[in-house]
Scaffold this active site. Sequence first.
Site, short mmCIF file in Angstrom:
data_model
loop_
_atom_site.label_atom_id
_atom_site.label_comp_id
_atom_site.label_asym_id
_atom_site.label_seq_id
_atom_site.Cartn_x
_atom_site.Cartn_y
_atom_site.Cartn_z
N CYS A 267 -9.27 -6.48 2.79
CA CYS A 267 -9.38 -5.09 3.25
C CYS A 267 -10.78 -4.52 3.02
O CYS A 267 -11.14 -3.50 3.58
CB CYS A 267 -8.33 -4.21 2.59
SG CYS A 267 -7.65 -4.85 1.10
N THR B 237 13.28 4.45 10.10
CA THR B 237 14.21 3.34 10.32
C THR B 237 13.68 2.06 9.67
O THR B 237 12.52 1.70 9.86
CB THR B 237 14.43 3.12 11.83
OG1 THR B 237 14.89 4.35 12.38
CG2 THR B 237 15.45 2.02 12.10
N SER C 100 4.76 -7.18 -2.19
CA SER C 100 4.42 -7.21 -0.76
C SER C 100 4.97 -8.49 -0.13
O SER C 100 4.92 -9.56 -0.75
CB SER C 100 2.90 -7.17 -0.60
OG SER C 100 2.55 -7.31 0.75
N HIS D 91 3.89 -10.23 2.65
CA HIS D 91 3.01 -11.24 3.26
C HIS D 91 2.18 -12.04 2.27
O HIS D 91 1.46 -12.96 2.67
CB HIS D 91 2.13 -10.60 4.34
CG HIS D 91 1.03 -9.71 3.85
ND1 HIS D 91 -0.28 -10.11 3.92
CD2 HIS D 91 1.03 -8.48 3.32
CE1 HIS D 91 -1.05 -9.12 3.46
NE2 HIS D 91 -0.27 -8.12 3.09
N THR E 270 0.84 -1.20 0.00
CA THR E 270 0.00 0.00 0.00
C THR E 270 0.88 1.25 0.00
O THR E 270 0.67 2.18 -0.78
CB THR E 270 -0.91 -0.01 1.25
OG1 THR E 270 -1.78 -1.14 1.15
CG2 THR E 270 -1.73 1.27 1.37
N GLN F 228 0.00 -9.73 -6.38
CA GLN F 228 -0.59 -11.07 -6.48
C GLN F 228 0.10 -11.94 -7.53
O GLN F 228 -0.17 -13.13 -7.62
CB GLN F 228 -2.09 -10.95 -6.82
CG GLN F 228 -2.93 -10.29 -5.73
CD GLN F 228 -3.12 -11.18 -4.49
OE1 GLN F 228 -2.88 -12.39 -4.52
NE2 GLN F 228 -3.54 -10.57 -3.40
N1 PLP Z 1 -2.12 -4.69 -4.13
C1 PLP Z 1 -2.75 -5.87 -4.27
C2 PLP Z 1 -3.07 -6.37 -5.64
C3 PLP Z 1 -3.13 -6.60 -3.15
O1 PLP Z 1 -3.77 -7.76 -3.29
C4 PLP Z 1 -2.82 -6.08 -1.87
C5 PLP Z 1 -3.26 -6.80 -0.65
O2 PLP Z 1 -4.35 -7.32 -0.58
C6 PLP Z 1 -2.13 -4.86 -1.78
C7 PLP Z 1 -1.79 -4.20 -2.93
C8 PLP Z 1 -1.76 -4.27 -0.45
O3 PLP Z 1 -0.72 -4.99 0.13
P1 PLP Z 1 -0.25 -4.66 1.63
O4 PLP Z 1 -1.11 -5.47 2.52
O5 PLP Z 1 1.20 -5.08 1.67
O6 PLP Z 1 -0.41 -3.19 1.83
#
Ligand code: PLP
Length: 381
Positions: free
Chosen positions: A323, A238, A200, A202, A72, A180
């Site tokens: 989300c 940091t 990302s 996770h 994000t 993804q």
């Molecule tokens: N972009 C996509 C396509 C995602 O699926 C996600 C998470 O669901 C994000 C961005 C956001 O990732 P993060 O949780 O690292 O902010």
Amino acid sequence: MKNIYFDYAATTPIDENVFKEMSPYLQEKFGNPSSLHFFGQEAVFALDKAREKVATFLGANEREVIFTSSATEANNIALLGLLQGKENPHVITSSIEHKSVLEPLNASKAEITHLPAYKTGIIKVEDILREIKEETTLVSIMYANSEIGTLQPIKEIGEAVKKINEKRKNKIFFHTDAVQAVNYLPCRVDDLGVDMLTISGHKIYGPKGVGALYIREGTKISSIFHGALQERGIRPGTENIAAIVGLGRAIEELKKNNKKRTKELRDKIINTVLSEIPQTKLNGSRENRLANNVNITFKGVEGESVLMALDQEGVAVSTGSACASHSLSPSYALLAIGLSHKDAHGSLRITLGRLTTEKEVDYLLEKLPPIIKKLRKISGK
Ligand code: PLP
């Protein structure tokens, strides 16, 4: 069977080798990479190593990779940082991007064109070409959709934008949110023709709260944060060394993803559900979709009710992106590909991962049909 996880698009568990490599950086190797003593230098070494791993994966130079606190944040930096200071910029994106792309663009002063994703969930390169004008500064199209799993023609877009750039003075920059896609698709930035790319931690069996942004040399990103000089001042603060070390190792462990096997299990779910449960429909292209994504509409039921009933049986699925799960409105991605509100509400996202077994798939396929039947009976459909 209990605790069966079919929500790998929301997040993934940390791989054991990733965890092992991260652990020392939470305790004994706790230095701040901005410190000049050996504790700090140990952290700098770890940071450099992780950056090298991400850069190698992307076929990029280490200087072109910055670490962030999430995808994000990386998307915000890429989009707002590029647009900052530009006069009347125009941006082309799609109607099915993640909120972390759509919302910063909405918050910017740019004129935004949202391209349609059609029934297939795939945008058309010719639509981009048609929308390009003098003021166009940026094209941001995700590599793979988080809800319907559809794959976008990133390489073709990259080639088309490059051709257009050869004939104009003010360059059009191309960003892709590859969050993804990283598990299953090649991400070499020169092959894709992208100027910026987001990942990302996770989603790839690494830790939460870490992301990375590739920024091609020569792409001017203004700081949207104000602070010290970490990450070239683009992302001051940091660095989360343990998480960054984890992200680097997670990239190395991507080879553990068995795309072929995952695809087989995905297809088993799609084929069985569509043939055994009446009034069901797969959302998004069947061919051009992520190896681990199933998104199906069950006519006449609420996705949430199916989710809760499966939860009772120990099976975790999703109705859309994690989300957006607190919002009562249906998935905007499903609406964008032409589903009615009712059908969008009756949809389920089932995403598989590295740890998914055939036994788990069979358990899901055993539990799902009677749940749908029962829910339809209750609602009189
Ligand atoms: N972009 C996509 C396509 C995602 O699926 C996600 C998470 O669901 C994000 C961005 C956001 O990732 P993060 O949780 O690292 O902010």
